[in-house]
Design an enzyme around this catalytic site. Structure first.
Site, short mmCIF file in Angstrom:
data_model
loop_
_atom_site.label_atom_id
_atom_site.label_comp_id
_atom_site.label_asym_id
_atom_site.label_seq_id
_atom_site.Cartn_x
_atom_site.Cartn_y
_atom_site.Cartn_z
N SER A 219 0.85 -1.19 0.00
CA SER A 219 0.00 0.00 0.00
C SER A 219 0.88 1.23 0.00
O SER A 219 2.07 1.17 0.34
CB SER A 219 -0.92 0.03 1.23
N ASP A 295 6.64 -15.22 17.34
CA ASP A 295 7.82 -15.91 17.84
C ASP A 295 7.66 -17.42 17.70
O ASP A 295 6.57 -17.97 17.86
CB ASP A 295 8.08 -15.56 19.30
#
Length: 717
Positions: A219, A295
């Site tokens: 974008s 993670d």
């Protein structure tokens, strides 16, 4: 003897008829069992809604209601009129029925639904939502249900309706983490591979493990304050790059409520309000960012693989067998799939060991309320208070308002991680020291508010380049545990070059920047061109001819130069890799492929780019300029007739302007039309020519302007 033989044949025939009937019955059961196995939810008690829909000359619906809830009902109905197909796919996904509707690819969403626990989160949080928000969502759900009831022939999956408020919330929970890269981690772990490392600095064009927008999504967003524009007008450009169709394609709407909710913008299927755009006094644009919010933990497991070690003790995995309902042709078959969880989150077995993941916003639904509060904010203070809720886990916000304020927020819900671990890679899962449970406050989010240069911009790039040099945020001021990205897209290089001059950034200059089709020699494109021109072509006349033509390229895909088609195709080969953080392609192979494509389809290396680059929808087929990772973003798929049919890139674009007196006006355009999945509608592709020509249509935000155009209001339901 003959009679015995006849009886044997008769018995055999009856046996085959029985067997054939049994097989037919099994086949029929395989076709019909899935909806019969679904527990149909109970709809909320019916309400009456006072709402009208008026469509402007481009089919954009203007929803006017006495209350916000009335608007929600009308919004759902109008969206179903334009794209009931995709709405059903969205709500099938939150019911675990994507596989039944879309086949094996859809079944992946059903697994993701379980891994994110989106339904459980929605069920838990639904009663806790504020009353005004629940009323809006229930009205939206009833609008969809009423449309389905009155158009049964359009329903694609039995027992899908009624839609509930919990379904709407579950859609937000399911979709959110994929915008900051959950698919980049889930996909390899599900296939037995290790995921890439995350958010590392990289030199242009080099191999990297930096997480970047995949599948060429991106974008642009720009805001310029009135003191820099030269005419006192504060401007905002909303320029999201999304697929042109499907569950994350934009749909434009204007809403007005007697309770003070006035907004013009766009939303994704399943959202009961706009997700970006403007109200009377403020507006914002979004661009995808990719901070390291996910993670991966390496688990130590026991011999049976049934438990993992944490702080010196064994903890049993949660384990569940999913029975996926997967369509194969006309049949829907049950397919078993086991999912596991540790305390960290979803767990996976791979040849390299067992791993678990944990991501920001896991098990939360705060984005549902935050977007609604942003819609209704009246000034920067209220808007910023809504942002501080941190319900929207990740996405950049570029803001502007009638008071002349502009801002850039590298919005992310940063986990409060312990220092000393390699958070960009794989961390040990056998200690609670790595098991973060809190987040950094909103004040930790990198933000530029009313910078001295008077402008801010973002093109999916590092937040440390968001305005003119000398006024940007400093990387050294932010902890490495935040995992802030450092990558520069070509688009970011270009806006930096185009806006570097200290003169006014007026409307024309701003639009020239937004629609720029150039490529910077300073970024990955410069590295890629050097590699292509460095290929030894001594024994290959075609490659030598391609290199000679490429040397004449003027570094812009404006459709004027004879080298544009060749350059565009080669840029397209490179961008697919750099966007994923992979090494650039082998340059000789890329040259051979592109030359072969041009020779076989055009019998030349220099066909006019306007003939190749197309926006196609139904009977509409128009040329376009721009290209991959250009500010005028355009991504394509090769077609059998040798063209490049756009499917992604610039999608919904909006220019918002507040004059010195604070009055707002806006213009917009999108690639196809409002009736995005209605081929028989005049609004199926009626904006394509405007879009390709970089022209606008007015957003009739004022009711008087809409009335002057002569639209006829109607009542849904």
């Amino acid at each position: 003897m003959l009679g015995c033989r006849t009886r044997e044949i008769d018995v055999a025939r009856r046996g085959w008829r029985w067997a054939g009937g049994a097989v037919a019955g099994l086949l029929l059961a395989a076709m019909l069992w899935e909806p019969l196995s679904v527990a149909q939810p109970e709809a909320a008690p019916r309400q009456s809604y006072d709402v009208t829909i008026t469509r402007d000359r481009y089919g954009v619906p203007h929803i006017v209601g006495r209350r916000d809830a009335d608007v929600g009902y009308g919004l759902a109905w109008a969206h179903a009129e334009d794209d009931f197909t995709t709405l059903q796919e969205v709500f099938a996904s939150v019911r675990g029925r994507s596989g039944a509707l879309l086949g094996p690819e859809g079944a992946k969403l059903d697994v993701a639904l379980e891994l994110t626990r989106a339904r459980a989160v929605a069920t838990r949080d639904w009663p806790k939502l504020p009353a005004d928000l629940r009323a809006l969502i229930l009205a939206y759900a009833q609008g969809l249900n009423d449309y389905a009831a009155q158009h049964p022939a359009e329903v694609r999956l039995r027992q899908l309706f009624p839609v509930t408020g919990e379904d709407v919330v579950a859609g937000f929970v399911l979709r959110s983490p994929f915008f900051f890269g959950l698919d980049r981690v889930l996909a390899p772990l599900s296939e037995g591979r290790l995921p890439p490392r995350d958010a590392e600095p990289v030199k242009p064009g080099e191999s990297s493990t930096d997480t970047r927008p995949v599948e060429m999504k991106g974008s642009n967003a720009f805001a310029v304050t009135g003191r820099r524009s030269g005419d006192g007008v504060t401007r905002l450009i909303v320029n999201s790059h999304q697929p042109w169709t499907g569950p994350v394609a934009w749909w434009e709407v204007v809403v007005h409520s007697g309770e003070g909710w006035d907004f013009a913008g766009a939303l994704f299927p399943g959202a009961p309000y706009p997700l970006l755009g403007h109200n009377r006094t403020l507006g914002w644009a979004n661009t995808v960012n990719r901070p390291d919010l996910i993670d991966v933990y390496r688990l130590t497991v026991n011999g049976a693989g049934s438990a993992y070690r944490l702080d010196g003790r064994w903890v049993a995995f949660e384990s569940k067998m999913l029975w996926l309902k997967v369509r194969f042709g006309p049949f829907v078959l049950p397919v078993p799939h086991r999912v596991k969880r540790s305390i960290h989150g979803p767990a996976f077995e791979t040849p390299q060991g067992q791993f678990a993941i944990r991501y920001a916003g896991q098990g939360e639904s705060g984005n549902v309320e935050q977007y609604y509060r942003l819609n209704r904010a009246r000034d920067f203070a209220e808007w910023r208070a809504a942002m501080a809720k941190q319900g929207v886990v990740a996405t950049n916000f570029v803001y502007a308002d009638a008071a002349g304020h502009i801002a850039f927020f590298y919005n992310a819900k940063f986990p409060d991680r312990a220092p000393g671990y390699d958070w960009r890679g794989i961390v040990p899962g056998d200690t609670s020291k790595t098991l973060w449970t809190r987040y950094r406050p909103f004040t930790a989010v990198p933000a530029l508010i009313d910078p001295v240069p008077g402008w801010v911009a973002n093109s999916n790039n590092t937040p440390f380049v968001a305005t003119a040099a000398g006024s940007n945020l400093r990387r050294a001021d932010f902890a490495p545990e935040l995992g802030i990205e450092t990558y520069m897209t070509n688009r970011a290089w270009r806006f930096g070059e185009l806006l570097a001059d200290p003169g006014p950034i007026d409307r024309d200059r701003l639009l020239r920047t937004k629609f720029d089709k150039g490529y910077s020699r300073s970024g990955w494109a410069g590295v890629w061109m050097a590699k292509l021109l460095g290929v030894d072509a001594a024994r290959d006349g075609d490659i030598a001819a391609a290199q000679a033509l490429l040397r004449t390229w003027d570094w812009t895909l404006d459709g004027i130069g004879s080298a544009d088609s060749l350059a565009a195709l080669l840029i397209g080969e490179g961008v697919r890799k750099v966007y994923r953080g992979d090494p650039l392609p082998e340059p000789r192979a890329a040259l051979v492929d592109v030359v072969a494509f041009l020779r076989s389809n055009w019998q030349r290396l220099d066909p006019p780019y306007a003939e190749l680059a197309r926006v196609r929808r139904g009977k509409s087929d128009v040329s376009i300029s721009g290209g991959p990772d250009a500010l005028r973003a355009y991504y394509w798929r090769r077609t059998p007739d040798g063209r490049l049919a756009g499917f992604n890139g610039d999608s919904f674009i909006m220019l918002v302007e507040w004059d010195p007196d604070g009055r707002v006006r806006s213009q917009s355009v999108q690639p196809f039309g409002s009736a995005i999945e209605r081929p028989k509608s005049v609004h199926y592709a009626d904006q394509s020519r405007l879009f390709a020509a970089e022209k606008w249509k007015p957003v009739l935000f004022d009711a008087r302007d809409l009335a002057a155009q002569g639209g006829t209001p109607y009542r849904p339901g």
